[in-house]
Design a protein around this motif. Structure first.
Motif, PDB file in Angstrom:
ATOM      1  N   ALA A   9       5.516  -7.271 -14.861  1.00 31.42           N
ATOM      2  CA  ALA A   9       4.778  -6.512 -13.842  1.00 31.42           C
ATOM      3  C   ALA A   9       4.893  -7.182 -12.478  1.00 31.42           C
ATOM      4  N   MET A  10       4.870  -8.503 -12.452  1.00 33.96           N
ATOM      5  CA  MET A  10       5.012  -9.226 -11.191  1.00 33.96           C
ATOM      6  C   MET A  10       6.389  -8.984 -10.579  1.00 33.96           C
ATOM      7  N   LEU A  11       7.424  -9.058 -11.415  1.00 36.95           N
ATOM      8  CA  LEU A  11       8.784  -8.821 -10.918  1.00 36.95           C
ATOM      9  C   LEU A  11       8.975  -7.383 -10.455  1.00 36.95           C
ATOM     10  N   ALA A  12       8.423  -6.437 -11.207  1.00 39.06           N
ATOM     11  CA  ALA A  12       8.525  -5.027 -10.800  1.00 39.06           C
ATOM     12  C   ALA A  12       7.793  -4.802  -9.479  1.00 39.06           C
ATOM     13  N   GLY A  13       6.607  -5.394  -9.338  1.00 32.23           N
ATOM     14  CA  GLY A  13       5.860  -5.277  -8.092  1.00 32.23           C
ATOM     15  C   GLY A  13       6.588  -5.923  -6.930  1.00 32.23           C
ATOM     16  N   ALA A  14       7.216  -7.074  -7.176  1.00 27.75           N
ATOM     17  CA  ALA A  14       7.984  -7.748  -6.120  1.00 27.75           C
ATOM     18  C   ALA A  14       9.165  -6.884  -5.696  1.00 27.75           C
ATOM     19  N   PHE A  15       9.824  -6.250  -6.649  1.00 29.17           N
ATOM     20  CA  PHE A  15      10.952  -5.380  -6.334  1.00 29.17           C
ATOM     21  C   PHE A  15      10.497  -4.170  -5.518  1.00 29.17           C
ATOM     22  N   LEU A  16       9.438  -3.502  -5.972  1.00 28.23           N
ATOM     23  CA  LEU A  16       8.950  -2.307  -5.263  1.00 28.23           C
ATOM     24  C   LEU A  16       8.425  -2.646  -3.869  1.00 28.23           C
ATOM     25  N   SER A  17       7.667  -3.734  -3.766  1.00 32.74           N
ATOM     26  CA  SER A  17       7.170  -4.124  -2.442  1.00 32.74           C
ATOM     27  C   SER A  17       8.317  -4.557  -1.549  1.00 32.74           C
ATOM     28  N   GLY A  18       9.356  -5.144  -2.128  1.00 32.84           N
ATOM     29  CA  GLY A  18      10.545  -5.499  -1.354  1.00 32.84           C
ATOM     30  C   GLY A  18      11.236  -4.273  -0.794  1.00 32.84           C
ATOM     31  N   LEU A  19      11.287  -3.210  -1.590  1.00 34.38           N
ATOM     32  CA  LEU A  19      11.883  -1.962  -1.095  1.00 34.38           C
ATOM     33  C   LEU A  19      11.077  -1.385   0.067  1.00 34.38           C
ATOM     34  N   VAL A  20       9.752  -1.408  -0.057  1.00 36.38           N
ATOM     35  CA  VAL A  20       8.900  -0.902   1.020  1.00 36.38           C
ATOM     36  C   VAL A  20       9.108  -1.736   2.289  1.00 36.38           C
ATOM     37  N   CYS A  21       9.140  -3.042   2.143  1.00 35.66           N
ATOM     38  CA  CYS A  21       9.346  -3.919   3.309  1.00 35.66           C
ATOM     39  C   CYS A  21      10.740  -3.746   3.896  1.00 35.66           C
ATOM     40  N   SER A  39      12.175 -10.783  10.075  1.00 39.42           N
ATOM     41  CA  SER A  39      11.112 -11.779   9.910  1.00 39.42           C
ATOM     42  C   SER A  39       9.794 -11.108   9.556  1.00 39.42           C
ATOM     43  N   LEU A  40       9.479 -10.023  10.228  1.00 38.03           N
ATOM     44  CA  LEU A  40       8.251  -9.297   9.916  1.00 38.03           C
ATOM     45  C   LEU A  40       8.308  -8.723   8.499  1.00 38.03           C
ATOM     46  N   GLY A  41       9.434  -8.108   8.148  1.00 38.43           N
ATOM     47  CA  GLY A  41       9.587  -7.580   6.795  1.00 38.43           C
ATOM     48  C   GLY A  41       9.454  -8.669   5.744  1.00 38.43           C
ATOM     49  N   GLY A  42      10.048  -9.832   6.012  1.00 36.00           N
ATOM     50  CA  GLY A  42       9.941 -10.963   5.087  1.00 36.00           C
ATOM     51  C   GLY A  42       8.526 -11.489   4.984  1.00 36.00           C
ATOM     52  N   LEU A  43       7.817 -11.543   6.112  1.00 35.22           N
ATOM     53  CA  LEU A  43       6.427 -11.994   6.098  1.00 35.22           C
ATOM     54  C   LEU A  43       5.562 -11.052   5.265  1.00 35.22           C
ATOM     55  N   LEU A  44       5.712  -9.761   5.495  1.00 41.10           N
ATOM     56  CA  LEU A  44       4.936  -8.789   4.715  1.00 41.10           C
ATOM     57  C   LEU A  44       5.266  -8.885   3.230  1.00 41.10           C
ATOM     58  N   TRP A  45       6.541  -9.044   2.918  1.00 43.30           N
ATOM     59  CA  TRP A  45       6.944  -9.141   1.519  1.00 43.30           C
ATOM     60  C   TRP A  45       6.399 -10.415   0.882  1.00 43.30           C
ATOM     61  N   SER A  46       6.431 -11.536   1.618  1.00 45.56           N
ATOM     62  CA  SER A  46       5.916 -12.788   1.055  1.00 45.56           C
ATOM     63  C   SER A  46       4.430 -12.688   0.756  1.00 45.56           C
ATOM     64  N   LEU A  47       3.685 -11.996   1.617  1.00 47.26           N
ATOM     65  CA  LEU A  47       2.249 -11.812   1.363  1.00 47.26           C
ATOM     66  C   LEU A  47       2.012 -10.934   0.142  1.00 47.26           C
ATOM     67  N   ALA A  48       2.852  -9.908  -0.032  1.00 43.05           N
ATOM     68  CA  ALA A  48       2.729  -9.043  -1.212  1.00 43.05           C
ATOM     69  C   ALA A  48       3.052  -9.816  -2.485  1.00 43.05           C
ATOM     70  N   VAL A  49       4.085 -10.644  -2.448  1.00 34.73           N
ATOM     71  CA  VAL A  49       4.461 -11.431  -3.629  1.00 34.73           C
ATOM     72  C   VAL A  49       3.359 -12.427  -3.973  1.00 34.73           C
ATOM     73  N   ILE A  50       2.752 -13.042  -2.965  1.00 33.48           N
ATOM     74  CA  ILE A  50       1.636 -13.959  -3.227  1.00 33.48           C
ATOM     75  C   ILE A  50       0.516 -13.224  -3.958  1.00 33.48           C
ATOM     76  N   ALA A  51       0.180 -12.031  -3.497  1.00 34.48           N
ATOM     77  CA  ALA A  51      -0.880 -11.257  -4.156  1.00 34.48           C
ATOM     78  C   ALA A  51      -0.501 -10.940  -5.602  1.00 34.48           C
ATOM     79  N   ALA A 131      -7.485 -18.030   5.176  1.00 38.76           N
ATOM     80  CA  ALA A 131      -8.478 -17.023   4.761  1.00 38.76           C
ATOM     81  C   ALA A 131      -7.933 -16.153   3.632  1.00 38.76           C
ATOM     82  N   TYR A 132      -6.644 -15.846   3.669  1.00 41.44           N
ATOM     83  CA  TYR A 132      -5.991 -15.078   2.604  1.00 41.44           C
ATOM     84  C   TYR A 132      -6.091 -15.838   1.282  1.00 41.44           C
ATOM     85  N   SER A 133      -5.861 -17.144   1.325  1.00 42.44           N
ATOM     86  CA  SER A 133      -5.974 -17.973   0.124  1.00 42.44           C
ATOM     87  C   SER A 133      -7.410 -17.985  -0.405  1.00 42.44           C
TER      88      SER A 133
END
Length: 184
Positions: A9-21, A39-51, A131-133
Protein backbone atom coordinates in the motif's frame (compact mmCIF):
# COMPACT_ATOMS: atom_id res chain seq x y z
CA UNK A 1 -10.12 -2.88 11.34
CA UNK A 2 -7.97 -0.41 9.40
CA UNK A 3 -8.44 -1.57 5.80
CA UNK A 4 -5.15 -0.43 4.22
CA UNK A 5 -1.54 -0.97 5.11
CA UNK A 6 1.69 -2.79 4.49
CA UNK A 7 4.58 -2.15 2.15
CA UNK A 8 2.44 -2.77 -0.94
CA UNK A 9 0.00 0.00 0.00
CA UNK A 10 2.88 2.37 0.75
CA UNK A 11 4.50 1.67 -2.62
CA UNK A 12 1.20 2.03 -4.47
CA UNK A 13 0.53 5.32 -2.67
CA UNK A 14 4.04 6.56 -3.47
CA UNK A 15 3.52 5.69 -7.14
CA UNK A 16 0.10 7.39 -7.35
CA UNK A 17 1.23 10.49 -5.47
CA UNK A 18 4.30 10.60 -7.71
CA UNK A 19 2.04 10.67 -10.76
CA UNK A 20 0.01 13.53 -9.29
CA UNK A 21 3.19 15.48 -8.48
CA UNK A 22 4.51 14.78 -11.97
CA UNK A 23 1.38 16.31 -13.50
CA UNK A 24 1.77 19.37 -11.27
CA UNK A 25 5.44 19.66 -12.23
CA UNK A 26 4.78 19.42 -15.95
CA UNK A 27 1.99 21.98 -15.70
CA UNK A 28 4.25 24.47 -13.88
CA UNK A 29 7.57 24.10 -15.64
CA UNK A 30 6.80 26.34 -18.63
CA UNK A 31 5.73 29.21 -16.39
CA UNK A 32 8.21 28.81 -13.55
CA UNK A 33 11.24 27.12 -15.06
CA UNK A 34 12.37 23.52 -14.99
CA UNK A 35 14.44 23.61 -11.79
CA UNK A 36 11.81 25.27 -9.64
CA UNK A 37 8.90 23.19 -10.98
CA UNK A 38 10.73 19.89 -10.44
CA UNK A 39 11.88 21.02 -7.00
CA UNK A 40 8.33 21.89 -5.98
CA UNK A 41 7.01 18.61 -7.39
CA UNK A 42 9.74 16.71 -5.53
CA UNK A 43 9.00 18.55 -2.29
CA UNK A 44 5.29 17.75 -2.52
CA UNK A 45 6.05 14.13 -3.36
CA UNK A 46 8.51 13.78 -0.47
CA UNK A 47 5.88 15.08 1.96
CA UNK A 48 3.33 12.60 0.58
CA UNK A 49 5.80 9.70 0.91
CA UNK A 50 6.56 10.71 4.51
CA UNK A 51 2.84 10.59 5.31
CA UNK A 52 2.48 7.18 3.66
CA UNK A 53 5.49 5.66 5.42
CA UNK A 54 4.53 7.01 8.84
CA UNK A 55 0.74 6.85 8.86
CA UNK A 56 -0.08 3.55 7.18
CA UNK A 57 0.14 0.39 9.30
CA UNK A 58 3.51 -1.21 8.67
CA UNK A 59 2.31 -4.81 8.66
CA UNK A 60 -0.93 -4.48 6.72
CA UNK A 61 -4.44 -4.23 8.11
CA UNK A 62 -4.56 -4.18 11.90
CA UNK A 63 -7.15 -5.27 14.41
CA UNK A 64 -9.36 -3.03 16.52
CA UNK A 65 -7.54 -1.27 19.34
CA UNK A 66 -9.88 -0.40 22.18
CA UNK A 67 -9.65 2.98 23.90
CA UNK A 68 -8.52 1.52 27.21
CA UNK A 69 -5.71 -0.41 25.47
CA UNK A 70 -4.15 2.43 23.47
CA UNK A 71 -1.24 4.57 24.60
CA UNK A 72 -2.32 7.57 26.63
CA UNK A 73 0.68 9.75 25.81
CA UNK A 74 3.79 9.92 23.69
CA UNK A 75 7.00 8.29 24.83
CA UNK A 76 9.38 10.98 26.04
CA UNK A 77 12.22 8.50 26.54
CA UNK A 78 14.86 9.98 24.22
CA UNK A 79 16.16 7.06 22.23
CA UNK A 80 12.75 5.59 22.83
CA UNK A 81 11.28 2.20 22.19
CA UNK A 82 12.39 2.22 18.54
CA UNK A 83 13.64 -1.21 17.49
CA UNK A 84 17.18 -1.59 16.17
CA UNK A 85 16.02 -3.09 12.88
CA UNK A 86 13.22 -1.82 10.69
CA UNK A 87 11.09 -3.57 8.13
CA UNK A 88 12.29 -1.64 5.05
CA UNK A 89 16.00 -0.97 5.58
CA UNK A 90 18.55 -2.76 7.68
CA UNK A 91 19.88 -0.59 10.45
CA UNK A 92 17.95 1.43 12.94
CA UNK A 93 14.59 3.06 12.69
CA UNK A 94 16.24 6.25 13.89
CA UNK A 95 18.39 6.37 10.76
CA UNK A 96 15.29 5.95 8.60
CA UNK A 97 13.57 8.76 10.52
CA UNK A 98 16.50 11.04 9.72
CA UNK A 99 16.83 10.01 6.08
CA UNK A 100 13.14 10.35 5.22
CA UNK A 101 13.17 14.10 5.98
CA UNK A 102 16.46 14.96 4.19
CA UNK A 103 14.91 15.34 0.70
CA UNK A 104 12.17 17.61 2.05
CA UNK A 105 14.71 19.90 3.69
CA UNK A 106 16.91 20.06 0.59
CA UNK A 107 14.02 20.68 -1.82
CA UNK A 108 12.56 23.30 0.52
CA UNK A 109 15.74 25.36 0.08
CA UNK A 110 15.71 25.01 -3.71
CA UNK A 111 12.04 26.06 -3.86
CA UNK A 112 12.54 29.01 -1.49
CA UNK A 113 15.74 30.22 -3.18
CA UNK A 114 13.74 31.50 -6.14
CA UNK A 115 12.79 34.59 -4.13
CA UNK A 116 14.83 37.11 -2.19
CA UNK A 117 12.75 36.27 0.86
CA UNK A 118 14.28 32.78 0.85
CA UNK A 119 16.49 33.62 3.80
CA UNK A 120 13.28 34.07 5.82
CA UNK A 121 11.25 31.38 4.07
CA UNK A 122 13.75 28.56 4.69
CA UNK A 123 13.77 28.85 8.51
CA UNK A 124 9.96 29.12 8.48
CA UNK A 125 9.85 26.07 6.21
CA UNK A 126 12.14 24.18 8.58
CA UNK A 127 9.76 25.02 11.43
CA UNK A 128 6.88 23.81 9.23
CA UNK A 129 8.69 20.49 8.67
CA UNK A 130 9.14 20.20 12.44
CA UNK A 131 5.42 20.89 12.90
CA UNK A 132 4.66 18.26 10.24
CA UNK A 133 6.67 15.73 12.26
CA UNK A 134 4.82 16.67 15.45
CA UNK A 135 1.48 16.34 13.64
CA UNK A 136 2.45 12.88 12.43
CA UNK A 137 3.35 11.76 15.95
CA UNK A 138 0.13 13.23 17.35
CA UNK A 139 -1.85 11.40 14.67
CA UNK A 140 -0.04 8.16 15.55
CA UNK A 141 -1.04 8.70 19.18
CA UNK A 142 -4.68 9.50 18.45
CA UNK A 143 -5.26 6.82 15.82
CA UNK A 144 -4.31 3.67 17.69
CA UNK A 145 -5.67 1.57 14.83
CA UNK A 146 -2.72 2.36 12.59
CA UNK A 147 -0.54 0.42 15.03
CA UNK A 148 2.14 3.11 15.33
CA UNK A 149 3.76 4.51 18.46
CA UNK A 150 4.08 8.20 19.27
CA UNK A 151 7.67 8.92 20.25
CA UNK A 152 9.49 12.23 20.81
CA UNK A 153 12.68 10.60 19.50
CA UNK A 154 11.03 10.43 16.06
CA UNK A 155 10.47 14.19 16.11
CA UNK A 156 14.10 14.82 17.07
CA UNK A 157 15.31 12.50 14.30
CA UNK A 158 12.93 14.01 11.71
CA UNK A 159 14.00 17.56 12.50
CA UNK A 160 17.64 16.47 12.37
CA UNK A 161 17.01 15.03 8.91
CA UNK A 162 15.25 18.19 7.76
CA UNK A 163 18.13 20.34 9.05
CA UNK A 164 20.68 18.13 7.27
CA UNK A 165 18.55 18.45 4.14
CA UNK A 166 18.54 22.24 4.45
CA UNK A 167 22.35 22.18 4.69
CA UNK A 168 22.52 19.98 1.58
CA UNK A 169 19.99 22.26 -0.13
CA UNK A 170 22.20 25.29 0.45
CA UNK A 171 24.95 23.54 -1.53
CA UNK A 172 22.47 22.34 -4.15
CA UNK A 173 21.15 25.86 -4.70
CA UNK A 174 24.61 27.06 -5.68
CA UNK A 175 24.69 24.41 -8.40
CA UNK A 176 21.10 24.67 -9.67
CA UNK A 177 20.56 28.43 -9.24
CA UNK A 178 16.74 28.32 -9.31
CA UNK A 179 16.49 32.12 -9.37
CA UNK A 180 17.67 32.19 -13.01
CA UNK A 181 15.15 33.05 -15.68
CA UNK A 182 13.42 30.09 -17.19
CA UNK A 183 14.82 28.68 -20.38
CA UNK A 184 12.98 29.11 -23.63
Amino acid sequence: MFPVGGVEAMLAGAFLSGLVCLVITLALQRRTGVVWAWSLGGLLWSLAVIALVTLLPADGATEVVYADERMGSCSFDLGGPAPEGFWIFSGGQRLLNVLVFVPSGALLVVVAARWRSGWVTVPIGLLALAAYSVAIEWTQLELARIDRACDVTDVVDNVTGAALGVAAGLVLVLVLRPWRARRA
